[in-house]
Design an enzyme around this catalytic site. Structure first.
Site, PDB file in Angstrom:
ATOM      1  N   ASN A   1       0.875  -1.175   0.000  1.00 10.67           N
ATOM      2  CA  ASN A   1       0.000   0.000   0.000  1.00 10.67           C
ATOM      3  C   ASN A   1       0.908   1.219   0.000  1.00 10.67           C
ATOM      4  OD1 ASN A   1      -1.746   2.076   0.517  1.00 10.67           O
ATOM      5  ND2 ASN A   1      -2.387   1.350   2.537  1.00 10.67           N
TER       6      ASN A   1
ATOM      7  N   LYS B   1       0.210   4.213  -0.240  1.00  9.60           N
ATOM      8  CA  LYS B   1      -0.425   5.403   0.360  1.00  9.60           C
ATOM      9  C   LYS B   1      -0.168   6.617  -0.531  1.00  9.60           C
ATOM     10  CE  LYS B   1      -0.179   3.158   4.813  1.00  9.60           C
ATOM     11  NZ  LYS B   1      -0.079   3.261   6.263  1.00  9.60           N
TER      12      LYS B   1
ATOM     13  N   HIS C   1      -9.497   1.060   5.111  1.00  9.68           N
ATOM     14  CA  HIS C   1      -8.190   1.281   5.748  1.00  9.68           C
ATOM     15  C   HIS C   1      -8.378   2.210   6.949  1.00  9.68           C
ATOM     16  CE1 HIS C   1      -4.096   2.516   6.500  1.00  9.68           C
ATOM     17  NE2 HIS C   1      -3.729   1.418   5.874  1.00  9.68           N
TER      18      HIS C   1
ATOM     19  N   GLU D   1      -6.771   4.620   7.924  1.00 11.87           N
ATOM     20  CA  GLU D   1      -6.606   6.055   7.617  1.00 11.87           C
ATOM     21  C   GLU D   1      -7.886   6.623   7.008  1.00 11.87           C
ATOM     22  OE1 GLU D   1      -2.872   5.515   5.562  1.00 11.87           O
ATOM     23  OE2 GLU D   1      -2.020   4.911   7.487  1.00 11.87           O
TER      24      GLU D   1
ATOM     25  N   GLU E   1      -5.037  -4.830  10.734  1.00 13.11           N
ATOM     26  CA  GLU E   1      -4.047  -3.769  10.900  1.00 13.11           C
ATOM     27  C   GLU E   1      -4.309  -3.029  12.209  1.00 13.11           C
ATOM     28  OE1 GLU E   1      -2.288  -2.648   6.751  1.00 13.11           O
ATOM     29  OE2 GLU E   1      -3.864  -1.248   7.282  1.00 13.11           O
TER      30      GLU E   1
ATOM     31  N   GLY F   1       2.724   2.531  10.706  1.00 14.09           N
ATOM     32  CA  GLY F   1       3.646   3.650  10.502  1.00 14.09           C
ATOM     33  C   GLY F   1       4.373   4.070  11.766  1.00 14.09           C
TER      34      GLY F   1
ATOM     35  N   SER G   1       3.693  -1.880  10.282  1.00 17.64           N
ATOM     36  CA  SER G   1       5.155  -1.919  10.464  1.00 17.64           C
ATOM     37  C   SER G   1       5.756  -3.292  10.164  1.00 17.64           C
ATOM     38  CB  SER G   1       5.542  -1.444  11.869  1.00 17.64           C
ATOM     39  OG  SER G   1       5.104  -0.108  12.071  1.00 17.64           O
TER      40      SER G   1
HETATM   41  P1  13P Z   1       3.161   0.552   7.604  1.00 14.92           P
HETATM   42  O1  13P Z   1       3.699  -0.726   7.026  1.00 14.92           O
HETATM   43  O2  13P Z   1       3.857   1.766   7.066  1.00 14.92           O
HETATM   44  O3  13P Z   1       3.074   0.511   9.086  1.00 14.92           O
HETATM   45  O4  13P Z   1       1.644   0.680   7.067  1.00 14.92           O
HETATM   46  C1  13P Z   1       0.800  -0.396   7.187  1.00 14.92           C
HETATM   47  C2  13P Z   1      -0.457  -0.096   6.454  1.00 14.92           C
HETATM   48  O5  13P Z   1      -1.229   0.762   6.844  1.00 14.92           O
HETATM   49  C3  13P Z   1      -0.717  -0.844   5.217  1.00 14.92           C
HETATM   50  O6  13P Z   1      -2.000  -0.614   4.758  1.00 14.92           O
END
Ligand code: 13P
Length: 251
Positions: free
Chosen positions: A9, A11, A95, A97, A167, A173, A212
Site C-alpha cells: 500500500n 499510500k 483502511h 486512515e 491492521e 507507521g 510496520s
Molecule cells: P506501515 O507498514 O507503514 O506501518 O503501514 C501499514 C499499512 O497501513 C498498510 O495498509
C-alpha cells in the site's frame, strides 16, 4: 493451503518519476519470490502507468480505496468499474486512515466492499483496533463489529472471495509491530468468528497482517498459522524490502 499475498500500500507517496524504478526493482527480484502473490496499490493517478509496467508479470494491481457508487455526481471519487477498467484486481476498503482521518463508517466500508465485489474486484477489507481500544481490552469487539458490518450487508460467503487485513492502528507507521503472538491471536479470532458461520469460508480466506511489517520481522509474523501475508506500507516503497517480505513468505 492458502496462497500468501504480500500487497504494498503505497499510500500518498511517490511521483511519476519514482514509480518506474520502484516497479522495475520489484520485477527484477521477482524470481526469488516462489510462493506469495505480490501486489501493489499505487495512488490512483499512477495506476495506468504502473499497469503498463506490470504487463506480462505476475504482480497484481490494486487501488487504495474505492467509492460505493457506480457512477454519477460524486466529485473526487473513483468508481469500482473504473478500477477494473484500468486493470486492478484488488481494492483496499476500510483502511484505518480512511476510517479515522476521513471518518468513514463501518456501514460505508461495507457498502464499498459490496460495490467492489459487484464490479469483480477482490476487496481487501481492513480491520483493526486503536491503541485505546486495545488498552480497554476491546480489540475483539472492535474487529467483530467491523467484520459484522460486511457480513450483515453481504453475507459471510462474500468473504470467501475477499481478503481481510488485520491492521492494529497503533502499529501502522509507528515502527511498533504487533508481536507474532499478538497478531496471531487476532487472526485466529477472525478465522474463528467466520468459522462459526461458514467453515469453508474461514478455511479459505486470506488474512493479512499490516502494521510496520518489514524485511526484519516478516518471517516470524508469516510463520504464524493464521497469518497469510502482509499489507505493507513504508517497506513497500523500497523494492529490496518489499521483495524480502515476499521471500519471507516462501514455503
Ligand atoms: P506501515 O507498514 O507503514 O506501518 O503501514 C501499514 C499499512 O497501513 C498498510 O495498509
Amino acid at each position: 493451503m492458502r496462497q500468501p499475498l504480500v500487497a504494498g500500500n503505497w499510500k500518498m507517496n511517490g511521483s511519476l518519476d519514482s514509480v518506474t524504478p520502484l516497479v522495475e526493482g520489484i520485477k527484477a527480484g521477482l524470481d526469488s519470490v516462489t510462493t506469495a502473490e505480490m501486489a501493489v496499490c499505487p495512488p490512483y493517478v499512477y495506476i495506468p502507468t504502473v499497469a503498463a509496467l506490470l504487463a506480462g508479470t505476475s504482480i497484481a494491481l490494486g487501488a487504495q480505496d474505492v467509492n460505493d457508487q457506480e457512477s454519477g455526481a460524486y466529485t473526487g471519487e473513483i468508481a469500482p468499474n473504473m478500477l477494473t477498467d484500468v486493470g486492478c484486481k484488488y481494492a483496499i476498503v476500510g483502511h484505518s486512515e480512511r476510517r479515522s482521518i476521513y471518518g468513514e463508517s463501518d456501514a460505508f466500508t461495507a457498502s464499498k466492499f459490496a460495490a467492489a465485489r459487484k464490479a469483480g474486484l477482490v476487496p481487501i477489507l481492513c480491520v483493526g483496533e486503536l491503541l485505546e481500544e486495545r488498552e480497554q481490552g476491546i480489540t475483539e469487539q472492535v474487529v467483530a463489529r467491523q467484520l459484522g458490518a460486511v457480513i450483515e450487508l453481504e453475507g459471510v460467503a462474500a468473504l470467501g472471495d475477499a481478503v481481510i487485513a488485520y491492521e492494529p492502528v497503533w502499529a501502522i507507521g509507528t515502527g511498533k509491530t504487533a508481536t507474532p503472538d499478538q497478531a496471531q491471536e487476532v487472526h485466529a479470532f477472525i478465522r474463528g468468528k467466520l468459522a462459526e458461520l461458514d467453515a469453508d469460508v474461514a478455511a479459505k480466506v486470506q488474512i493479512l497482517y499490516g502494521g510496520s511489517m518489514n524485511a526484519g520481522n516478516a518471517a516470524e509474523l508469516l510463520s504464524m498459522a493464521d497469518i497469510d501475508g502482509g499489507l505493507i506500507g513504508g517497506a513497500s516503497l523500497k523494492p529490496e524490502d518489499f521483495l524480502a517480505i515476499g521471500i519471507a513468505a516462501n514455503r
